[in-house]
Design an enzyme around this catalytic site. Structure first.
Site, PDB file in Angstrom:
ATOM      1  N   GLU A 190      18.636  -7.447   2.935  1.00 56.65           N
ATOM      2  CA  GLU A 190      20.050  -7.713   2.603  1.00 56.65           C
ATOM      3  C   GLU A 190      20.901  -6.480   2.910  1.00 56.65           C
ATOM      4  O   GLU A 190      22.005  -6.599   3.452  1.00 56.65           O
ATOM      5  CB  GLU A 190      20.167  -8.110   1.124  1.00 56.65           C
ATOM      6  CG  GLU A 190      19.465  -9.432   0.832  1.00 56.65           C
ATOM      7  CD  GLU A 190      19.622  -9.882  -0.606  1.00 56.65           C
ATOM      8  OE1 GLU A 190      19.095  -9.205  -1.500  1.00 56.65           O
ATOM      9  OE2 GLU A 190      20.280 -10.900  -0.843  1.00 56.65           O
ATOM     10  N   LEU A 207      14.819  -5.108  -4.042  1.00 54.75           N
ATOM     11  CA  LEU A 207      15.152  -4.941  -5.462  1.00 54.75           C
ATOM     12  C   LEU A 207      14.027  -4.235  -6.201  1.00 54.75           C
ATOM     13  O   LEU A 207      12.848  -4.546  -5.987  1.00 54.75           O
ATOM     14  CB  LEU A 207      15.343  -6.348  -6.071  1.00 54.75           C
ATOM     15  CG  LEU A 207      15.549  -6.428  -7.584  1.00 54.75           C
ATOM     16  CD1 LEU A 207      16.937  -5.925  -7.943  1.00 54.75           C
ATOM     17  CD2 LEU A 207      15.371  -7.865  -8.066  1.00 54.75           C
ATOM     18  N   GLY A 244      19.917 -12.285  -3.889  1.00 58.00           N
ATOM     19  CA  GLY A 244      21.088 -12.106  -4.739  1.00 58.00           C
ATOM     20  C   GLY A 244      22.004 -11.009  -4.239  1.00 58.00           C
ATOM     21  O   GLY A 244      23.023 -10.711  -4.838  1.00 58.00           O
ATOM     22  N   GLU A 271      11.243 -12.865  -2.013  1.00 59.75           N
ATOM     23  CA  GLU A 271      11.840 -13.514  -3.183  1.00 59.75           C
ATOM     24  C   GLU A 271      11.196 -14.874  -3.429  1.00 59.75           C
ATOM     25  O   GLU A 271      10.965 -15.269  -4.577  1.00 59.75           O
ATOM     26  CB  GLU A 271      13.360 -13.719  -2.966  1.00 59.75           C
ATOM     27  CG  GLU A 271      14.178 -12.448  -3.047  1.00 59.75           C
ATOM     28  CD  GLU A 271      14.317 -11.734  -1.707  1.00 59.75           C
ATOM     29  OE1 GLU A 271      13.480 -11.953  -0.811  1.00 59.75           O
ATOM     30  OE2 GLU A 271      15.265 -10.946  -1.565  1.00 59.75           O
ATOM     31  N   ALA A 316      12.003  -1.455   0.115  1.00 55.05           N
ATOM     32  CA  ALA A 316      11.183  -2.531  -0.458  1.00 55.05           C
ATOM     33  C   ALA A 316      11.999  -3.535  -1.259  1.00 55.05           C
ATOM     34  O   ALA A 316      11.432  -4.375  -1.952  1.00 55.05           O
ATOM     35  CB  ALA A 316      10.096  -1.932  -1.345  1.00 55.05           C
ATOM     36  N   LEU A 345      11.737  -4.255  -8.745  1.00 60.77           N
ATOM     37  CA  LEU A 345      11.283  -5.380  -9.569  1.00 60.77           C
ATOM     38  C   LEU A 345      11.036  -4.959 -11.015  1.00 60.77           C
ATOM     39  O   LEU A 345      11.041  -5.808 -11.907  1.00 60.77           O
ATOM     40  CB  LEU A 345      10.017  -5.994  -8.948  1.00 60.77           C
ATOM     41  CG  LEU A 345      10.267  -6.700  -7.603  1.00 60.77           C
ATOM     42  CD1 LEU A 345       8.944  -7.012  -6.908  1.00 60.77           C
ATOM     43  CD2 LEU A 345      11.081  -7.974  -7.788  1.00 60.77           C
ATOM     44  N   GLY A 353      15.774  -7.306  -0.804  1.00 61.30           N
ATOM     45  CA  GLY A 353      17.063  -6.628  -0.825  1.00 61.30           C
ATOM     46  C   GLY A 353      17.195  -5.570   0.258  1.00 61.30           C
ATOM     47  O   GLY A 353      18.314  -5.195   0.625  1.00 61.30           O
ATOM     48  N   ARG A 355       9.022   3.339  -2.391  1.00 59.11           N
ATOM     49  CA  ARG A 355       9.325   2.631  -1.127  1.00 59.11           C
ATOM     50  C   ARG A 355      10.816   2.294  -1.021  1.00 59.11           C
ATOM     51  O   ARG A 355      11.209   1.269  -0.509  1.00 59.11           O
ATOM     52  CB  ARG A 355       8.474   1.376  -0.963  1.00 59.11           C
ATOM     53  CG  ARG A 355       6.957   1.594  -1.131  1.00 59.11           C
ATOM     54  CD  ARG A 355       6.456   2.807  -0.342  1.00 59.11           C
ATOM     55  NE  ARG A 355       5.005   2.926  -0.390  1.00 59.11           N
ATOM     56  CZ  ARG A 355       4.345   3.966  -0.922  1.00 59.11           C
ATOM     57  NH1 ARG A 355       4.995   4.991  -1.453  1.00 59.11           N
ATOM     58  NH2 ARG A 355       3.039   4.006  -0.883  1.00 59.11           N
TER      59      ARG A 355
HETATM   60  C1  1HE Z   1       8.121  -1.075  -6.104  1.00 59.12           C
HETATM   61  C2  1HE Z   1       8.681  -2.016  -5.196  1.00 59.12           C
HETATM   62  C3  1HE Z   1       9.706  -2.861  -5.664  1.00 59.12           C
HETATM   63  C4  1HE Z   1       7.136  -0.901  -4.168  1.00 59.12           C
HETATM   64  N1  1HE Z   1      10.097  -2.718  -6.954  1.00 59.12           N
HETATM   65  N2  1HE Z   1       8.553  -0.979  -7.362  1.00 59.12           N
HETATM   66  N3  1HE Z   1      10.429  -6.696  -3.036  1.00 59.12           N
HETATM   67  C5  1HE Z   1       9.156  -7.010  -2.874  1.00 59.12           C
HETATM   68  O1  1HE Z   1       8.647  -7.984  -3.385  1.00 59.12           O
HETATM   69  C6  1HE Z   1       8.333  -6.044  -2.058  1.00 59.12           C
HETATM   70  C7  1HE Z   1       7.364  -5.334  -2.951  1.00 59.12           C
HETATM   71  N4  1HE Z   1       6.735  -4.204  -2.296  1.00 59.12           N
HETATM   72  C8  1HE Z   1       5.743  -4.328  -1.392  1.00 59.12           C
HETATM   73  O2  1HE Z   1       5.388  -5.407  -0.955  1.00 59.12           O
HETATM   74  C9  1HE Z   1       5.072  -3.065  -0.934  1.00 59.12           C
HETATM   75  O3  1HE Z   1       5.302  -2.058  -1.916  1.00 59.12           O
HETATM   76  C10 1HE Z   1       5.561  -2.535   0.448  1.00 59.12           C
HETATM   77  C11 1HE Z   1       5.073  -3.465   1.559  1.00 59.12           C
HETATM   78  C12 1HE Z   1       7.061  -2.401   0.497  1.00 59.12           C
HETATM   79  C13 1HE Z   1       4.964  -1.119   0.664  1.00 59.12           C
HETATM   80  O4  1HE Z   1       3.557  -1.146   0.488  1.00 59.12           O
HETATM   81  P1  1HE Z   1       2.773   0.231   0.222  1.00 59.12           P
HETATM   82  O5  1HE Z   1       1.299  -0.099   0.172  1.00 59.12           O
HETATM   83  O6  1HE Z   1       3.231   1.264   1.170  1.00 59.12           O
HETATM   84  O7  1HE Z   1       3.274   0.751  -1.230  1.00 59.12           O
HETATM   85  P2  1HE Z   1       2.829   0.256  -2.687  1.00 59.12           P
HETATM   86  O8  1HE Z   1       1.540   0.952  -3.083  1.00 59.12           O
HETATM   87  O9  1HE Z   1       2.874  -1.224  -2.823  1.00 59.12           O
HETATM   88  O10 1HE Z   1       4.031   0.805  -3.587  1.00 59.12           O
HETATM   89  C14 1HE Z   1       4.179   2.194  -3.885  1.00 59.12           C
HETATM   90  C15 1HE Z   1       4.905   2.291  -5.216  1.00 59.12           C
HETATM   91  O11 1HE Z   1       6.207   1.699  -5.092  1.00 59.12           O
HETATM   92  C16 1HE Z   1       4.206   1.485  -6.325  1.00 59.12           C
HETATM   93  O12 1HE Z   1       4.473   2.129  -7.547  1.00 59.12           O
HETATM   94  P3  1HE Z   1       3.365   3.109  -8.244  1.00 59.12           P
HETATM   95  O13 1HE Z   1       4.059   3.601  -9.473  1.00 59.12           O
HETATM   96  O14 1HE Z   1       2.173   2.239  -8.495  1.00 59.12           O
HETATM   97  O15 1HE Z   1       3.083   4.199  -7.222  1.00 59.12           O
HETATM   98  C17 1HE Z   1       4.946   0.157  -6.304  1.00 59.12           C
HETATM   99  O16 1HE Z   1       4.887  -0.525  -7.543  1.00 59.12           O
HETATM  100  C18 1HE Z   1       6.363   0.628  -6.022  1.00 59.12           C
HETATM  101  N5  1HE Z   1       7.163  -0.418  -5.429  1.00 59.12           N
HETATM  102  N6  1HE Z   1       8.045  -1.881  -4.003  1.00 59.12           N
HETATM  103  C19 1HE Z   1       9.529  -1.804  -7.770  1.00 59.12           C
HETATM  104  N7  1HE Z   1      10.325  -3.747  -4.882  1.00 59.12           N
HETATM  105  C20 1HE Z   1      19.489  -8.499  -5.011  1.00 59.12           C
HETATM  106  S1  1HE Z   1      18.190  -9.492  -5.121  1.00 59.12           S
HETATM  107  C21 1HE Z   1      16.981  -8.887  -4.080  1.00 59.12           C
HETATM  108  C22 1HE Z   1      15.689  -9.537  -4.446  1.00 59.12           C
HETATM  109  C23 1HE Z   1      14.518  -8.798  -3.879  1.00 59.12           C
HETATM  110  O17 1HE Z   1      14.627  -7.824  -3.187  1.00 59.12           O
HETATM  111  S2  1HE Z   1      13.003  -9.451  -4.279  1.00 59.12           S
HETATM  112  C24 1HE Z   1      11.875  -8.617  -3.247  1.00 59.12           C
HETATM  113  C25 1HE Z   1      11.345  -7.385  -3.913  1.00 59.12           C
END
Ligand code: 1HE
Length: 265
Positions: A115, A67, A143, A135, A65, A69, A112, A29
């Site tokens: 951001e 950072l 961040g 976050e 999606a 994580l 992010g 994503r």
């Molecule tokens: C990820 C990430 C990620 C997806 N880091 N791997 N961001 C978040 O907290 C958002 C987290 N993501 C989600 O809520 C959802 O993935 C989405 C709404 C974006 C998309 O949902 P969906 O159903 O289309 O996809 P999915 O099945 O959740 O994810 C597909 C794959 O992407 C899956 O990995 P797989 O190996 O199991 O296929 C997920 O783990 C992976 N994936 N998002 C790592 N963010 C500078 S500081 C900034 C601080 C932040 O940004 S914190 C917010 C982080």
């Protein structure tokens, strides 16, 4: 020219004066790992002078999606600060680079990813777009410049609410709140963003510089200092030969008039 894959997860497509920078990590994503953040910085620092505007978009169903994580790991406080500063440098390279940048948004624009979008100068969102700052629920804080840039788009109160309660804005509410300046039907964000970038590319360079580098600084200054900075920038812009020839073209009836805005259907 076809897009060039410039790193594992980012491609660059030069379309005349417009550079289309695409996140190509759809399987995750477009989550931003360190390599992707560094590559973003590199690409925005590498434009040749014939690139006059840029577009950022994301492959797959989501813009970004946030950072990655899985890399959060076991950083201590100092490593965490350096990590955040790395994001700041990359997104500063985008916001304060050589060209205006238009974001083409769809699907998740979260954490992010928001951001990144808020470091761009204009945001075009399609109907599938949604905005969130998860976050808060992950026990962390923004961040990547979000605390500076997001309130400038939508206000401190909205950002506080999003992070405290996990509130998600859909595309319509998001546009009304100020996340995006344009709302288009699903699948049309990239085309609209490129159309806008092509227009921007035709502006006088001094105008684009004033809007991307000077206006945000003026917005951070006191009124007195802001007016002084404005006077300096206005004098520089109007003294350029390009400004003189554009104004002459209007006075001689050779340039477009301002058209009345179309009334909504
Ligand atoms: C990820 C990430 C990620 C997806 N880091 N791997 N961001 C978040 O907290 C958002 C987290 N993501 C989600 O809520 C959802 O993935 C989405 C709404 C974006 C998309 O949902 P969906 O159903 O289309 O996809 P999915 O099945 O959740 O994810 C597909 C794959 O992407 C899956 O990995 P797989 O190996 O199991 O296929 C997920 O783990 C992976 N994936 N998002 C790592 N963010 C500078 S500081 C900034 C601080 C932040 O940004 S914190 C917010 C982080």
């Amino acid at each position: 020219m076809p897009a060039t894959q410039i790193s594992a997860d980012i491609s660059l497509d030069i379309r005349g004066p417009v550079a289309v920078v695409r996140l190509t990590r759809a399987a995750k994503r477009n989550a931003l790992n360190d390599a992707l953040v560094l590559a973003l910085r590199e690409v925005f620092e590498s434009f040749t002078p014939d690139v006059k505007a840029a577009v950022v978009d994301g492959d797959g169903e989501h813009f970004c999606a946030g950072l990655d994580l899985s890399e959060l790991g076991e950083r201590d406080a100092v490593q965490g600060m350096h990590h955040s500063r790395m994001w700041h440098k990359a997104l500063d390279a985008l916001q304060f680079g050589t060209v205006p940048v238009v974001a083409a948004l769809h699907g998740a624009v979260v954490g992010g990813g928001l951001e990144l979008a808020s470091a761009c100068h204009i945001r075009v969102a399609d109907e599938s777009t949604f905005y969130a700052l998860p976050e808060g629920s992950r026990g962390i804080f923004v961040g990547g410049g979000g605390s500076v840039r997001v309130p400038r788009l939508v206000g401190v109160a909205r950002m506080t609410d999003m992070m405290l309660t996990g509130r998600v804005y859909n595309a319509q509410d998001g546009e009304r709140a100020g996340f995006a300046q344009y709302l288009v039907p699903e699948g049309q964000a990239l085309a609209k963003a490129v159309e806008l970038a092509e227009k921007i590319a035709l502006n006088a360079p001094a105008t684009n510089f004033a809007l991307t580098h000077v206006l945000p600084r003026i917005a951070d200054q006191s009124a007195d200092h802001g007016l002084m900075t404005e006077a300096l920038m206005a004098a520089v812009a109007q003294s350029a030969p390009e400004a003189k020839s554009r104004v002459r073209a209007f006075l001689e009836g050779r340039a477009a008039k301002v058209e009345r805005a179309a009334t909504p259907a």
